[in-house]
Design a protein around this motif. Structure first.
Motif, PDB file in Angstrom:
ATOM      1  N   ALA A  44       0.825  -1.216   0.000  1.00 11.22           N
ATOM      2  CA  ALA A  44       0.000   0.000   0.000  1.00 11.22           C
ATOM      3  C   ALA A  44       0.854   1.258   0.000  1.00 11.22           C
ATOM      4  O   ALA A  44       0.374   2.328   0.352  1.00 11.22           O
TER       5      ALA A  44
ATOM      6  N   THR B 100      -0.653   4.411   7.398  1.00 11.90           N
ATOM      7  CA  THR B 100      -1.356   3.442   6.550  1.00 11.90           C
ATOM      8  C   THR B 100      -1.461   2.091   7.244  1.00 11.90           C
ATOM      9  O   THR B 100      -2.504   1.431   7.180  1.00 11.90           O
TER      10      THR B 100
ATOM     11  N   PHE C  24      -5.005   0.305   8.293  1.00  9.13           N
ATOM     12  CA  PHE C  24      -5.380  -1.037   7.838  1.00  9.13           C
ATOM     13  C   PHE C  24      -5.666  -1.948   9.024  1.00  9.13           C
ATOM     14  O   PHE C  24      -6.611  -2.755   8.995  1.00  9.13           O
TER      15      PHE C  24
ATOM     16  N   TRP D 190     -10.504  -0.922  -0.339  1.00  9.77           N
ATOM     17  CA  TRP D 190      -9.385  -0.089   0.107  1.00  9.77           C
ATOM     18  C   TRP D 190      -8.058  -0.648  -0.373  1.00  9.77           C
ATOM     19  O   TRP D 190      -7.172   0.108  -0.784  1.00  9.77           O
ATOM     20  N   LEU D 191      -7.911  -1.970  -0.334  1.00  8.28           N
ATOM     21  CA  LEU D 191      -6.674  -2.581  -0.821  1.00  8.28           C
ATOM     22  C   LEU D 191      -6.489  -2.315  -2.311  1.00  8.28           C
ATOM     23  O   LEU D 191      -5.365  -2.093  -2.780  1.00  8.28           O
TER      24      LEU D 191
ATOM     25  N   MET E  54      -5.387   1.300  -2.699  1.00  8.24           N
ATOM     26  CA  MET E  54      -4.041   1.550  -2.217  1.00  8.24           C
ATOM     27  C   MET E  54      -3.004   0.650  -2.882  1.00  8.24           C
ATOM     28  O   MET E  54      -1.833   0.662  -2.484  1.00  8.24           O
ATOM     29  N   SER E  55      -3.402  -0.124  -3.864  1.00 12.97           N
ATOM     30  CA  SER E  55      -2.434  -0.933  -4.604  1.00 12.97           C
ATOM     31  C   SER E  55      -1.565  -0.040  -5.478  1.00 12.97           C
ATOM     32  O   SER E  55      -1.818   1.165  -5.617  1.00 12.97           O
TER      33      SER E  55
ATOM     34  N   ARG F 202      -2.972   3.550  -6.580  1.00 11.66           N
ATOM     35  CA  ARG F 202      -2.357   4.808  -6.135  1.00 11.66           C
ATOM     36  C   ARG F 202      -2.012   5.692  -7.333  1.00 11.66           C
ATOM     37  O   ARG F 202      -2.296   6.891  -7.339  1.00 11.66           O
TER      38      ARG F 202
ATOM     39  N   GLY G  23       2.495   5.856   1.044  1.00 16.04           N
ATOM     40  CA  GLY G  23       1.168   5.392   1.423  1.00 16.04           C
ATOM     41  C   GLY G  23       0.421   6.372   2.291  1.00 16.04           C
ATOM     42  O   GLY G  23      -0.788   6.578   2.129  1.00 16.04           O
TER      43      GLY G  23
END
Length: 432
Positions: free
Chosen positions: A193, A199, A203, A309-310, A313-314, A318, A352
């Motif tokens: 992330a 971050t 998570f 969210w993952l 934020m990958s 991003r 992140g």
């Protein structure tokens, strides 16, 4: 009074905070409000209404009935199958009787569930806000600025960008000075992330929300001493076939029995078994059936929120977020040099934590504000990189022989000697 109570519950999980998404609010806001309504309803029935009604023996009169009901309410009751005769085999702790000692603790069970649900939000407030910078305070500051005034808006966004840079500098210096292995480990574990302590904590809080929604099934299963895993499923099956399954004596029985002993002088003791009804279980059955379905929804929503969210934020998520807003606010051609700057900007300048902050700004204020803030951050990063190139070309030495760094070149000295310098190497990208 009712209006005041609604106002109080309306503020649960808020307290001026704008640091989460809608999936988190399902837990720390709406679930807590829902449990609060349940607690008020059950407490009113137990402590104000009549939670139990018993048929006293025929020779009892006056206050004896109240005594029997109070005794049976504070002690345990039991239930048996309606098709079986009531014999001493079932009474007096018989093996085939079903104890129901839990109903008196229902409000406290719901309070424990509410506290467990709000615990991740409290941890985020205590730990997450102090990890790097206070996200809610920064977002609230952006939300209060005057959007109609372009100069005022740009001034506030520039101040916010400078504050972000300063906080990141302090956070980096602090980690290096103390060599905090835990912070480094948390940041390293979030490599997928973009890294960052904030971050990692964010998570972890989301994961705790998921653990809470699943753990509520274990909590109810243990405290109620019933098979709560299939309770909602059986209720739904009963509704489909037209049977009232929630009357089941093994779950929330409405007709129970109570044993008590009247002691006289000497060893002359009389044992009684009376039949009682629990009107409160009429509410308990519906409440816990609805809560079962709510927990299913909460678990699915929280899990979906984590997956979403993952994805955001990958690595691809991003960069897609940054390119989208930068292309809207800047003429971004993505030449070879701009691509190198963009990679450094995404990985080193923002990371992140920075992208998480910008996404929270977009969700809780306005996507336009987040885009303009990102554009200002990009301009400052490009200008800083240009200053680094210029200072390196000047041999890191000015005419007076004093050391010159990039920050001094960009911001100017106290004498104003460097205030009029321009950046001949890399200019900020044009605005549309």
């Amino acid at each position: 009074m009712l209006y005041d109570l609604i106002g109080v519950y309306g503020k649960v999980g808020q307290s001026g905070r704008n640091d989460d998404d809608v999936y988190d609010r399902y837990s720390h806001r709406w679930t807590v409000i829902l449990l609060g309504v349940f607690i008020i309803a059950i407490s009113a029935k137990q402590f104000v209404g009549t939670p139990i009604e018993c048929i006293p023996p025929s020779d009892f009169a006056g206050n004896h009935k109240a005594y029997v009901e109070n005794y049976c309410w504070t002690h345990y009751t039991f239930s048996i199958d309606n098709t079986k005769a009531l014999t001493r085999h079932y009474a007096r702790d018989g093996e085939d009787s079903q104890r129901t000692p839990y109903y008196i603790w229902i409000p406290y069970i719901l309070i424990a569930a509410a506290l467990c649900t709000y615990l991740p939000a409290w941890l985020w407030h205590v730990i997450g806000h102090k990890a790097t910078f206070d996200v809610p305070a920064m977002i609230n500051h952006l939300g209060k600025m005057k959007l109609s005034n372009p100069e005022d808006r740009r001034s506030n966004l520039t101040t916010m960008a400078k504050h972000y840079e300063k906080v990141e500098q302090y956070a980096t210096a602090k980690v290096r000075a103390t060599d905090n292995l835990l912070k480094r480990a948390i940041s390293a574990c979030m490599f997928f992330a973009g890294g960052g302590l904030l971050t990692g904590i964010y998570f972890l809080i989301k994961f705790l929300y998921l653990c809470n929604s699943i753990g509520q099934f274990f909590l109810m299963n243990y405290l109620l001493k019933i098979d709560y895993w299939t309770y909602g499923q059986k209720t739904l099956q009963g509704l489909l076939v037209g049977a009232d399954v929630i009357k089941n004596k093994d779950v929330f029985p409405r007709v129970v029995f109570c044993d008590f002993t009247i002691r006289y002088l000497g060893d002359n003791n009389l044992n009684y078994t009376v039949q009682c009804t629990l009107p409160v279980n009429l509410y308990n059955a519906r409440i816990f059936a609805f809560y079962w379905f709510w927990l299913i929804f909460l678990t699915c929503a929280t899990f979906y929120g984590i997956i979403t969210w993952l994805g955001q934020m990958s690595y691809r998520g991003r960069r897609s977020f940054l390119k989208k807003h930068l292309r809207i606010n800047r003429e971004l051609a993505m030449t070879q040099h701009e691509r190198q700057l963009f990679d450094s900007f995404a990985d080193r300048y923002l990371g992140g934590d920075g992208i998480l902050f910008l996404r929270l700004v977009a969700k809780n204020t306005n996507p336009v504000v987040a885009g303009e803030l990102l554009g200002i951050m990009w301009d400052r990063f490009v200008a800083h990189e240009s200053a680094v190139v210029i200072v390196a070309a000047m041999g890191n030495n000015n005419q007076s022989g004093k050391t010159l760094d990039s920050d001094t070149y960009l911001n100017g000295s106290r004498s104003g000697k460097f205030d009029d310098r321009t950046l001949p190497f890399i200019q900020p990208l044009k605005q549309e």
